[in-house]
Design a protein around this motif. Structure first.
Motif, short mmCIF file in Angstrom:
data_model
loop_
_atom_site.label_atom_id
_atom_site.label_comp_id
_atom_site.label_asym_id
_atom_site.label_seq_id
_atom_site.Cartn_x
_atom_site.Cartn_y
_atom_site.Cartn_z
N ALA A 82 3.17 -18.97 -11.82
CA ALA A 82 2.07 -19.89 -12.15
C ALA A 82 0.94 -19.85 -11.12
N HIS A 83 1.28 -19.51 -9.89
CA HIS A 83 0.26 -19.58 -8.83
C HIS A 83 -0.03 -18.20 -8.26
N SER A 84 -1.23 -18.05 -7.81
CA SER A 84 -1.59 -16.82 -7.11
C SER A 84 -2.54 -17.16 -5.97
N GLY A 85 -2.78 -16.23 -5.13
CA GLY A 85 -3.69 -16.45 -4.01
C GLY A 85 -4.32 -15.14 -3.61
N SER A 86 -4.99 -15.16 -2.51
CA SER A 86 -5.63 -13.94 -2.02
C SER A 86 -5.76 -14.07 -0.50
N ARG A 87 -6.14 -13.02 0.12
CA ARG A 87 -6.49 -13.12 1.54
C ARG A 87 -7.44 -11.99 1.90
N GLU A 88 -8.02 -12.12 3.06
CA GLU A 88 -8.99 -11.11 3.49
C GLU A 88 -8.28 -9.81 3.86
N LEU A 89 -8.94 -8.74 3.55
CA LEU A 89 -8.42 -7.42 3.88
C LEU A 89 -8.76 -7.12 5.34
N VAL A 90 -7.75 -6.72 6.10
CA VAL A 90 -7.99 -6.45 7.53
C VAL A 90 -7.52 -5.04 7.88
N ALA A 91 -7.92 -4.60 9.06
CA ALA A 91 -7.63 -3.22 9.49
C ALA A 91 -6.12 -2.97 9.53
N GLU A 92 -5.36 -3.99 9.88
CA GLU A 92 -3.91 -3.82 9.98
C GLU A 92 -3.31 -3.36 8.64
N ASP A 93 -3.95 -3.72 7.54
CA ASP A 93 -3.44 -3.32 6.22
C ASP A 93 -3.54 -1.80 6.02
N TYR A 94 -4.60 -1.22 6.56
CA TYR A 94 -4.72 0.25 6.48
C TYR A 94 -3.64 0.91 7.35
N VAL A 95 -3.42 0.33 8.52
CA VAL A 95 -2.39 0.87 9.41
C VAL A 95 -1.01 0.77 8.74
N TYR A 96 -0.80 -0.36 8.07
CA TYR A 96 0.48 -0.59 7.41
C TYR A 96 0.74 0.50 6.36
N GLU A 97 -0.30 0.84 5.62
CA GLU A 97 -0.14 1.85 4.58
C GLU A 97 0.15 3.23 5.19
N ILE A 98 -0.50 3.53 6.30
CA ILE A 98 -0.25 4.84 6.93
C ILE A 98 1.21 4.91 7.40
N LYS A 99 1.72 3.78 7.88
CA LYS A 99 3.14 3.75 8.26
C LYS A 99 4.03 3.95 7.03
N ARG A 100 3.58 3.42 5.92
CA ARG A 100 4.38 3.55 4.68
C ARG A 100 4.55 5.02 4.28
N LEU A 101 3.58 5.86 4.66
CA LEU A 101 3.70 7.28 4.32
C LEU A 101 4.96 7.89 4.94
N ALA A 102 5.42 7.28 6.03
CA ALA A 102 6.61 7.80 6.72
C ALA A 102 7.89 7.12 6.26
N SER A 103 7.78 6.16 5.37
CA SER A 103 8.98 5.41 4.98
C SER A 103 9.95 6.27 4.18
N PRO A 104 11.20 6.33 4.62
CA PRO A 104 12.18 7.14 3.87
C PRO A 104 12.47 6.56 2.49
N ARG A 105 12.12 5.30 2.29
CA ARG A 105 12.38 4.69 0.99
C ARG A 105 11.32 5.07 -0.05
N LEU A 106 10.21 5.54 0.43
CA LEU A 106 9.11 5.82 -0.50
C LEU A 106 8.96 7.30 -0.83
N ASN A 107 9.41 8.15 0.07
CA ASN A 107 9.27 9.60 -0.16
C ASN A 107 7.85 9.97 -0.57
N SER A 108 6.93 9.62 0.26
CA SER A 108 5.54 9.96 -0.06
C SER A 108 5.39 11.48 -0.17
N PRO A 109 4.73 11.95 -1.23
CA PRO A 109 4.60 13.40 -1.38
C PRO A 109 3.76 14.06 -0.30
#
Lengths: 325, 709
Positions: free
Chosen positions: B158-185
């Motif tokens: 029923a509820h949703s929200g939002s927040r500001e996009l910050v630089a840490e979010d880009y860093v988080y995604e780059i770390k995700r590229l290394a996640s063994p659970r994701l197997n990034s191509p």
């Protein structure tokens, strides 16, 4: 009867194990887990390490049937086959190779399949039986020859032709119905009509011809002569007495497919864009998604066995002489 | 016929009064500013760390925002800031950590850093992962099985929200590229360049093993030198080498921001079994968000109410204004409200719906080509009168991809072990296989014969000809010249000069079926021109891949779609260390030429300019002479667009162009109504036919009953 049902259900277990073994064997004869990993990881920049990680993540890093690194019972149980098979018997289908929950997908997709298959089954059965009885009614006349020739012509045409012709003529040329797609609620009707119409037409030739042979056999029996002697109209004789007595062979063909209505039609769903289980299976085969293929084959086999059991049970309902033992 | 048998038909017909009966969309949608298009295959991944297919990028490209994007109109393809305030600041460092000036020799560069500053104030799309209670705590955290009652999709929260996009979010995604659970191509590739990414993967692998499979692996806890936030709106990516092409990766969704709250939200028990995860329900900041996600039927992108805003470009190529491509300059994007993607696997329904106006655009399959396109006496493709009458427009573009036929250079007969004789044999075959004929017969002219490895639109491409194969532009060398080369290779008239045995070559392919057969028959005929017997070894794609990896194929066919518009992305397909056999690289021919490899290493680090062009010319000349490939052709994309679709300019690099598209919904509604009037005479004809059948049957029945009486 309960003992009979239980016995039949127990018989199903080795059959399902066999089906599962054959599915497993056939799939991995043409695919290796490495191939599956490559398909899922894409064709670019795929490294051996990425393949190894994908296999480990999805459990495809284990040996297929025998694990030489384990001893005792574990040598057999700690294998890909056992990992993938045991849960199936509790209908725990697990995850597809793309991460989606298979049971949930099946639950979602069986309704569109059923929305097409059920009307096709019911209308098709009625149309086929009626057509067969009418041809019997007009036996020996030109109408019978026209009818039987028509049945043979219809059954000689590929179902694909019916689909393409139906789409072209009704949806494109005459613009009566959407050519493909699916919708929820009342909107679903306009999408269902065309595939149902096409499927019924495609099944009319073989269905009506099959029922005609059943009724021809019935019509020569004594009770029919008696009914006529009593002055019943021919239509009454056919639709009341002959139809009722011809139910056993009809049930054999009809009840067995009843549970399979859930699994849908591979070709029809694909052509008409119906998001059912038929297209789900086709997509999984194309994507070499073993988890889905195995689950769908298992489910199809289980439903077929259920259909056979229901057929046996239905005999007792339509013919009191039949006793299950 | 009883009433109930025709009732469903009547319901449909009556409900459709006033509009076309065959309209597949709800009537409320008529006149909406919506783009209608198709997807032919169910997407596998919508997680930006995993998604790499073009059909997935059609969706992810509109939802996720990497730091950079390609300018919509400018050519050659030009990168520009998307979420950043400016282009990244690239800095070079030596082995001792001292900064080097720009233009330093690549050998001196030990590390490269990209300093990126994003715009403040950008916000994510509304999503329940951001919903909070009045006291600020997350609303949907620690959900129990009871909380999931009635929850099937994100809309059920029923509820949703939002927040500001910050630089840490880009860093988080780059770390995700290394996640063994994701197997990034792209993990394998990126770990060769991003500092510490491989090490991060090992740490994550170890830690993920000790956690339950579904538990959230909070990547914020892992610091690694490859990507670090340097401020709320700034971050730095550090490469352990010099890799100028890295900047292009910053325009791909792999480097788009991911909020950690989304991962935490989706990691809760009960989410994954409902297919609620980042792979199916993206959380982005782009112009659109996925408002309906039914990968089995349709996907709907709706305007993101929190989109930070962007204006339609005001400048482009010289003739863009004349073509009307600047009419929307300065207008806020996106120009459409929604885009509906319908799953359409078969050509016939897709084509029919396009002609009925229910899809705004269409490709052209071979079956429909003659209905849509005709060629002028000068060879120019144009639309047929029927298409023109509907106002349909033809949009063509040579794709930044190639389709080539390769020789396995490890093969003793055809490859490098065969020396000069093998080279002449390859050259002879290059002359004999007539790709102009192939394009004409099998592609309806939709391609251009390739003269080298680089397609048009990529720096380094020259509109010249391959002198080994052609005498002059468009004039292929004669078969006599090819046969002379064949004789010099030791096979006069296609027979081994020593043994007299016929020359038999093997073509490995994964193509099977009737379509493939005609192409393969054509290929056999091409080789037969030189009296060479070509044996087709058709197999499934898996076996084909295995053969290629093992280096067991002799001749094969393959292609490449550009990741980015740089010659490195094509030339690396022939770089020795990238050999497929034994190394698993993309050099499927296993070609190795020290001079080519040296030039490649030099070229990949150079900026576009005359010097780089000169190096590329030398590399191309080497390839033409060595002929490890028959360069094949560059496919030409043909697409049809209805008159109501605006701002059409093929951009083969960008995947986020939906926001520029314009729709004239009024014209579409009018056209649909005009083109889809139901044909009514079959009803009357059907009734007559029914009477014609029923009447004699009825008479026959009456006669039968009267006889009995």
């Amino acid at each position: 009867m309960i003992r009979y049902v239980l016995r039949r259900l127990l018989y199903a277990v080795p059959i399902l194990i066999g089906v599962n073994l054959i599915t497993f064997f056939l799939f991995f004869v043409v695919n290796t887990p490495d191939n599956m990993a490559r398909i899922h990881l894409g064709v670019k920049h795929v490294t051996p390490a990425a393949i190894a990680q994908w296999k480990a993540e999805h459990g495809y890093d284990k040996p297929l049937f025998v694990n030489p690194e384990q001893s005792g019972l574990k040598a057999v149980t700690d294998t890909l086959f056992m990992d993938r098979s045991l849960k199936l018997f509790s209908f725990d289908f697990g995850k597809a190779d793309d991460g989606r929950d298979i049971a949930r997908d099946i639950r979602t997709r069986m309704w569109p399949s059923l929305a097409i298959a059920l009307p096709v089954f019911v209308i098709g059965l009625m149309v086929n039986v009626t057509a067969a009885l009418l041809v019997i009614f007009y036996r020996g006349t030109r109408l019978e020859y026209v009818g039987v020739t028509g049945f043979i012509a219809l059954m000689s045409i590929s179902s694909l032709f019916f689909i393409i012709a139906g789409q072209y003529v009704i949806a494109r040329l005459w613009q009566w119905l959407p050519i493909s797609g699916f919708g929820g609620g009342i909107d679903a009707i306009k999408f269902i009509l065309l595939p149902v119409l096409v499927s019924v037409a495609a099944g009319l030739g073989s269905g009506a011809r099959w029922y005609r042979t059943i009724f021809i056999e019935e019509i020569g029996k004594d009770y029919v002569r008696t009914a006529r002697a009593k002055g019943l109209s021919e239509l009454r004789v056919l639709f009341r007495h002959v139809l009722k007595n011809g139910m056993i062979p009809i049930l054999t063909g009809a009840v067995v497919v009843l549970p399979l209505l859930f699994t849908g039609s591979l070709v029809t769903e694909s052509f008409f864009g119906i998001p059912g289980l038929g297209s789900y299976t086709i997509d999984a085969i194309r994507a070499q998604d073993f988890a889905i293929v195995q689950s769908m084959v298992f489910l199809g086999s289980a439903l077929y066995i259920l259909g056979l059991l229901l057929t046996d049970l239905s005999y007792t309902l339509v013919d009191p002489r039949v006793k299950l033992s | 016929m009883r009433l109930w048998t025709v009732l469903p038909l009547l319901v449909v017909l009556l409900s459709g009064c006033g509009e076309a009966w065959n309209n597949p969309y709800p009537h409320e949608e008529a006149g909406a500013n919506t783009l209608y298009t198709v997807f032919e295959e169910r997407p596998k991944h919508l997680d930006p760390a995993r998604s790499y297919s073009s059909n997935e990028a059609e969706l992810t490209g509109q939802i996720y925002e990497p730091p950079l994007q390609y300018h919509f109109l400018k050519r050659p393809y030009t990168l520009e800031p998307l979420t950043t305030v400016a282009m990244p600041v690239v800095r070079y460092w030596d082995a001792n950590g001292r900064e080097l000036p720009a233009g330093s020799p690549p050998a001196a560069i030990a590390r490269t850093s990209y300093d990126i500053t994003i715009k403040p104030g950008m916000r994510y799309q509304p999503h329940p992962a951001f919903a909070v209670l009045p006291d600020g705590r997350p609303r949907y955290l620690g959900l129990s099985a009871r909380d999931f009652e009635g929850i099937d999709t994100l809309k059920d929260f029923a509820h949703s929200g939002s927040r500001e996009l910050v630089a840490e979010d880009y860093v988080y995604e780059i770390k995700r590229l290394a996640s063994p659970r994701l197997n990034s191509p792209i993990f394998g590739l990126m770990s060769e360049y991003i500092e510490g990414l491989g090490e991060l993967n090992r740490r994550l692998l170890k830690d993920a093993g000790s956690l339950p499979k579904e538990a959230w692996l909070d990547l914020r806890r892992y610091d690694f030198p490859g990507a670090q936030a340097t401020g709320k709106y700034s971050f730095r990516i550090t490469l352990k080498t010099h890799y100028p092409q890295f900047i292009y990766w910053l325009a791909m969704p792999f480097f788009a921001p991911i909020p950690w709250e989304a991962e935490r939200f989706y990691a809760q028990p009960g989410m994954d079994e409902r297919n609620l995860n980042l792979d199916w329900f993206p959380v982005g900041s782009g112009p659109f968000m996925l408002s309906e996600n039914d990968p089995n039927r349709r996907m709907v992108l709706a305007r993101n109410p929190n989109f930070h805003g962007e204006a339609y470009p005001a400048a482009g190529e010289a003739d863009d204004a004349e073509k009307g491509l600047l009419a929307d300059a300065g207008k806020p994007l996106p120009l459409i409200e929604r885009a509906v993607f319908t799953l359409e696997k078969e050509d016939i329904p897709q084509w029919s719906k396009f002609l009925q106006g229910y899809y705004d655009a269409s490709g052209i399959s071979s079956d429909n080509f003659d209905q849509a396109v005709q060629f002028s006496p000068e060879g120019e493709a144009d639309l047929t009168p029927d298409m023109k009458a509907k106002g349909i427009r033809l949009v063509t573009a040579v794709t930044t991809s190639n389709r080539y036929m390769g020789f396995n250079m490890k093969d003793p007969l055809l490859g490098q072990p065969g020396g000069d004789a093998a080279r002449k044999l390859r050259q002879a075959i290059s002359i004999a296989v007539d790709y102009e004929e192939f394009i004409s017969i099998f592609l309806n002219g939709r391609g251009i014969a390739a003269q080298g490895p680089l397609p048009p639109g990529i720096f380094g491409y020259r509109d010249d000809f391959n002198p080994v194969v052609y005498e002059a532009p468009g004039k292929r060398r004669s078969l006599a010249q090819a046969k002379k080369l064949l004789a010099e290779a030791g096979y006069p008239n296609g027979r081994n000069a020593r043994t007299g045995e016929p020359l038999v070559l093997y073509f490995d392919t994964a193509a099977t079926g009737p379509d493939a057969k005609s192409r393969l028959d054509w290929l056999i005929k091409q080789f037969r021109k030189l009296d060479i017997q070509l044996v087709i070894r058709a197999t499934d794609y898996n076996r084909f891949q295995d053969k290629m990896l093992a280096g067991n194929a002799q001749i094969y066919e393959w292609g490449w779609n550009a990741d980015y518009p740089d010659p490195e992305n094509f030339m690396f397909l022939l770089y020795g260390p990238n050999a497929k056999a034994g190394r698993g690289g993309e050099n499927a021919s296993n070609y190795g030429n020290p001079e080519f490899d040296r030039l490649f290493a030099q070229m990949k680090n150079m900026a576009n300019g005359p010097e780089r062009q000169a190096v590329i010319d030398r590399m191309t000349a080497l390839l033409r002479e060595d002929a490890p490939w028959l360069f094949g052709f560059f496919p030409k994309g043909f697409s049809l667009q209805h008159a109501w679709v605006g701002n059409l300019k093929p951009n083969l690099m960008a995947n986020n162009t939906l926001k520029y598209r314009r729709i004239d919904a009024g014209l579409r509604q009018k056209s649909r109504a005009e083109w889809n009037r139901p044909v009514l005479w079959p009803f009357a004809a059907g009734a007559l036919l029914l009477v014609a059948v029923v009447w004699p049957a009825w008479r026959q029945y009456r006669r039968h009953e009267e006889r009995r009486a």
